[in-house]
Design an enzyme around this catalytic site. Structure first.
Site, PDB file in Angstrom:
ATOM      1  N   VAL A  89      11.059 -41.637  11.410  1.00 33.73           N
ATOM      2  CA  VAL A  89      12.533 -42.001  11.216  1.00 33.73           C
ATOM      3  C   VAL A  89      13.232 -42.015  12.352  1.00 33.73           C
ATOM      4  CG1 VAL A  89      14.246 -40.924  10.029  1.00 33.73           C
ATOM      5  CG2 VAL A  89      12.140 -40.982   8.968  1.00 33.73           C
ATOM      6  N   LYS A  90      13.957 -43.262  12.567  1.00 26.62           N
ATOM      7  CA  LYS A  90      15.116 -43.203  13.656  1.00 26.62           C
ATOM      8  C   LYS A  90      16.354 -42.689  12.929  1.00 26.62           C
ATOM      9  CE  LYS A  90      14.767 -47.294  15.926  1.00 26.62           C
ATOM     10  NZ  LYS A  90      15.147 -48.557  16.129  1.00 26.62           N
TER      11      LYS A  90
END
Length: 219
Positions: A89-90
């Protein structure tokens, strides 16, 4: 942390990404909303993109969460995490984003803090336990800054932590080589930049000479 170079492709072009993954030329895929839009992909396509790229050999696939608040970012991150165990997850390097990072790390989520532009942000990301930080070399240079030195300092700020710089906005093989000299190990770049890493005119001419010689001695 890892000292061998690790290459990712920064694209949502299905044909080019698939080619690089199947040939084993990259470890995984990084995306952001701009890249997805450029590739013609809507949000509801993300689960299928994840599965496609994993099937083609990706060990990690990066998708960016979104929202104006920490709570919105965490809700959208939970949806992304549901795609599978190879997703990362960015999270944008904002006040709300850093608060989301602390919660995600506590849940053992693989987190990349993206759009990191200062050594102070990198230090904070390492303190909060993010797995990766993504500074954009090209944008740092466009802003008139010494991007290579700044990114090297970011990597140094992560010394002793389980955090690595994953350098982005790399526009040529020389960008990757220069950052490698500065101690960076993880790189993401457009497909053509990755392919340009592999070739040199002198190598091509040598290969042609070898093929010519094989033809003459084959008999």
């Amino acid at each position: 942390m890892t000292t061998a170079p690790v290459l990712y492709v920064d694209s949502a072009d299905l044909a080019l990404v698939g080619e690089l993954l199947r040939d084993g030329l990259v470890t995984g895929v990084t995306t952001n909303p701009t890249i997805l839009e450029r590739g013609g992909h809507a949000l509801d396509a993300l689960p299928d993109l994840y599965q496609r790229w994993v099937d083609e050999g990706a060990s990690q696939v990066f998708f960016q969460t979104w929202g104006a608040t920490t709570e919105e970012m965490l809700t959208n991150a939970a949806w992304i995490k549901g795609f599978g165990d190879r997703v990362a997850v960015k999270v944008p390097a904002t006040r709300a984003g850093f608060a989301a990072v602390t919660s995600l790390v506590q849940e053992d989520t693989t987190v990349l803090i993206t759009a990191v532009y200062s050594v102070a942000q990198a230090l904070a990301g390492a303190a909060y336990g993010a797995r990766y930080l993504a500074p954009y070399l090209g944008r740092l240079r466009d802003a008139g800054l010494d991007g290579d030195a700044l990114i090297g300092d970011m990597q140094a700020a992560c010394a002793g932590a389980d955090t690595d710089v994953l350098a982005a906005s790399l526009r040529s093989p020389d960008d990757i080589v220069g950052l490698r000299r500065a101690g960076v190990s993880h790189f993401t770049a457009a497909p053509q930049v990755i392919l340009d890493l592999l070739t040199d005119d002198i190598s091509d001419r040598s290969a042609e000479e070898f093929e010519g010689a094989i033809g003459r001695i084959r008999g």
